[in-house]
Design a protein around this motif. Structure first.
Motif, PDB file in Angstrom:
ATOM      1  N   MET A  33      -8.875   4.214 -28.150  1.00  9.98           N
ATOM      2  CA  MET A  33     -10.238   4.358 -28.688  1.00  9.98           C
ATOM      3  C   MET A  33     -11.163   3.366 -27.985  1.00  9.98           C
ATOM      4  O   MET A  33     -10.716   2.299 -27.554  1.00  9.98           O
ATOM      5  CB  MET A  33     -10.243   4.063 -30.196  1.00  9.98           C
ATOM      6  CG  MET A  33      -9.481   5.082 -31.013  1.00  9.98           C
ATOM      7  SD  MET A  33      -9.647   4.750 -32.777  1.00  9.98           S
ATOM      8  CE  MET A  33      -8.308   5.745 -33.419  1.00  9.98           C
ATOM      9  N   CYS A  50      -5.265   7.515 -37.330  1.00  8.38           N
ATOM     10  CA  CYS A  50      -5.470   6.977 -35.971  1.00  8.38           C
ATOM     11  C   CYS A  50      -5.348   8.073 -34.919  1.00  8.38           C
ATOM     12  O   CYS A  50      -5.870   7.937 -33.816  1.00  8.38           O
ATOM     13  CB  CYS A  50      -4.407   5.933 -35.648  1.00  8.38           C
ATOM     14  SG  CYS A  50      -4.277   4.632 -36.845  1.00  8.38           S
ATOM     15  N   GLN A  87     -15.455   3.755 -31.639  1.00  7.51           N
ATOM     16  CA  GLN A  87     -14.497   4.573 -32.419  1.00  7.51           C
ATOM     17  C   GLN A  87     -13.578   3.669 -33.224  1.00  7.51           C
ATOM     18  O   GLN A  87     -13.327   3.917 -34.418  1.00  7.51           O
ATOM     19  CB  GLN A  87     -13.598   5.379 -31.475  1.00  7.51           C
ATOM     20  CG  GLN A  87     -14.188   6.592 -30.834  1.00  7.51           C
ATOM     21  CD  GLN A  87     -13.131   7.199 -29.900  1.00  7.51           C
ATOM     22  OE1 GLN A  87     -12.778   6.588 -28.880  1.00  7.51           O
ATOM     23  NE2 GLN A  87     -12.637   8.369 -30.259  1.00  7.51           N
ATOM     24  N   GLY A 138      -6.445   5.526 -43.147  1.00  5.51           N
ATOM     25  CA  GLY A 138      -7.198   6.327 -42.182  1.00  5.51           C
ATOM     26  C   GLY A 138      -6.284   6.857 -41.091  1.00  5.51           C
ATOM     27  O   GLY A 138      -5.200   6.314 -40.845  1.00  5.51           O
ATOM     28  N   HIS A 179     -13.378   2.481 -41.906  1.00  7.77           N
ATOM     29  CA  HIS A 179     -12.953   3.557 -42.813  1.00  7.77           C
ATOM     30  C   HIS A 179     -11.693   3.118 -43.577  1.00  7.77           C
ATOM     31  O   HIS A 179     -11.617   3.258 -44.800  1.00  7.77           O
ATOM     32  CB  HIS A 179     -12.686   4.837 -42.018  1.00  7.77           C
ATOM     33  CG  HIS A 179     -12.120   5.954 -42.837  1.00  7.77           C
ATOM     34  ND1 HIS A 179     -12.906   6.930 -43.405  1.00  7.77           N
ATOM     35  CD2 HIS A 179     -10.839   6.233 -43.196  1.00  7.77           C
ATOM     36  CE1 HIS A 179     -12.133   7.762 -44.086  1.00  7.77           C
ATOM     37  NE2 HIS A 179     -10.870   7.361 -43.968  1.00  7.77           N
ATOM     38  N   ARG A 196     -15.254   2.159 -36.159  1.00  8.57           N
ATOM     39  CA  ARG A 196     -15.481   3.152 -37.213  1.00  8.57           C
ATOM     40  C   ARG A 196     -14.191   3.416 -38.005  1.00  8.57           C
ATOM     41  O   ARG A 196     -14.193   3.436 -39.235  1.00  8.57           O
ATOM     42  CB  ARG A 196     -16.001   4.453 -36.593  1.00  8.57           C
ATOM     43  CG  ARG A 196     -16.732   5.328 -37.587  1.00  8.57           C
ATOM     44  CD  ARG A 196     -17.206   6.660 -36.994  1.00  8.57           C
ATOM     45  NE  ARG A 196     -17.755   6.537 -35.650  1.00  8.57           N
ATOM     46  CZ  ARG A 196     -17.302   7.212 -34.597  1.00  8.57           C
ATOM     47  NH1 ARG A 196     -16.297   8.051 -34.704  1.00  8.57           N
ATOM     48  NH2 ARG A 196     -17.863   7.065 -33.411  1.00  8.57           N
ATOM     49  N   VAL A 197     -13.090   3.596 -37.292  1.00  6.19           N
ATOM     50  CA  VAL A 197     -11.809   3.879 -37.966  1.00  6.19           C
ATOM     51  C   VAL A 197     -11.366   2.662 -38.787  1.00  6.19           C
ATOM     52  O   VAL A 197     -10.944   2.795 -39.949  1.00  6.19           O
ATOM     53  CB  VAL A 197     -10.718   4.282 -36.941  1.00  6.19           C
ATOM     54  CG1 VAL A 197      -9.348   4.393 -37.608  1.00  6.19           C
ATOM     55  CG2 VAL A 197     -11.088   5.607 -36.276  1.00  6.19           C
ATOM     56  N   LEU A 212      -6.299  -0.423 -32.382  1.00  2.41           N
ATOM     57  CA  LEU A 212      -6.774   0.955 -32.208  1.00  2.41           C
ATOM     58  C   LEU A 212      -7.175   1.221 -30.756  1.00  2.41           C
ATOM     59  O   LEU A 212      -6.948   2.318 -30.233  1.00  2.41           O
ATOM     60  CB  LEU A 212      -7.937   1.234 -33.167  1.00  2.41           C
ATOM     61  CG  LEU A 212      -7.541   1.258 -34.649  1.00  2.41           C
ATOM     62  CD1 LEU A 212      -8.775   1.265 -35.553  1.00  2.41           C
ATOM     63  CD2 LEU A 212      -6.658   2.472 -34.969  1.00  2.41           C
TER      64      LEU A 212
END
Ligand code: TYC
Length: 160
Positions: A107, A127, A111, A125, A118, A114-115, A101
């Motif tokens: 990111m 991106c 971030q 999720g 998730h 967090r993604v 990510l």
């Protein structure tokens, strides 16, 4: 003759190229449409009198037939956007997903974490959202990178 229908050939050409007021792109778009999303335009032309064997009168004589021509201006395609989706699996290390990510979606650590969490919890999720070709490139980059590192991480795209 209706005076407002009397356009010179130069005006007709100008309208054909630039639209009714010559500035459609710079005018605020009606109904909230983006500026590049232009509506078809109707232009009026003055036809020479008689399709064949006319008198030679031109539109300045007042004898010319009034014709209405419709011309649709080339409408630039609105670029469609695609979501790049990351899918959960049981084997890819969390650290690897965070690295992906950061590397391919710019990111920061927070971030990306967090993604990743998730996706880990929900199964899928987003991106990022990109025009088709960029989204496709991102998917390929992620899948290639995962494969090179022998992780089963899956990434796909979906119309936004
Ligand atoms: N579920 C993985 C694990 O527990 C972590 C993971 C998160 C994998 C997100 C893929 O897209 C993913 N190691």
């Amino acid at each position: 003759m209706t005076p407002e229908l009397r356009y010179s050939p130069a005006m007709v050409l100008h309208q054909t190229l630039h639209g009714p007021r010559g500035g459609a792109r710079s005018e605020p778009a009606r109904s909230g449409a983006p500026a590049f999303w232009t509506a078809p335009v109707r232009i009026r032309t003055i036809q020479p009198s008689g399709a064949s064997g006319g008198t030679g009168d031109d539109d300045r004589s007042g004898e010319g037939q009034i014709g209405v021509a419709t011309k649709t201006r080339a409408k630039p395609k609105k670029p469609s956007q695609f979501k790049v989706l990351m899918l959960n699996d049981d084997y890819t290390p969390m650290e690897f997903v965070v690295m992906v990510l950061k590397r391919f979606f710019q990111m920061d650590l927070e971030q990306a974490t967090r993604v990743m969490l998730h996706v880990h919890q929900k199964g899928v999720g987003v991106c990022g959202i990109f025009p088709y070709e960029i989204a496709e490139t991102k998917v390929n980059q992620v899948m290639d990178f995962a494969r090179q590192n022998q992780h089963p991480l899956q990434c796909t795209l979906e119309k936004a």
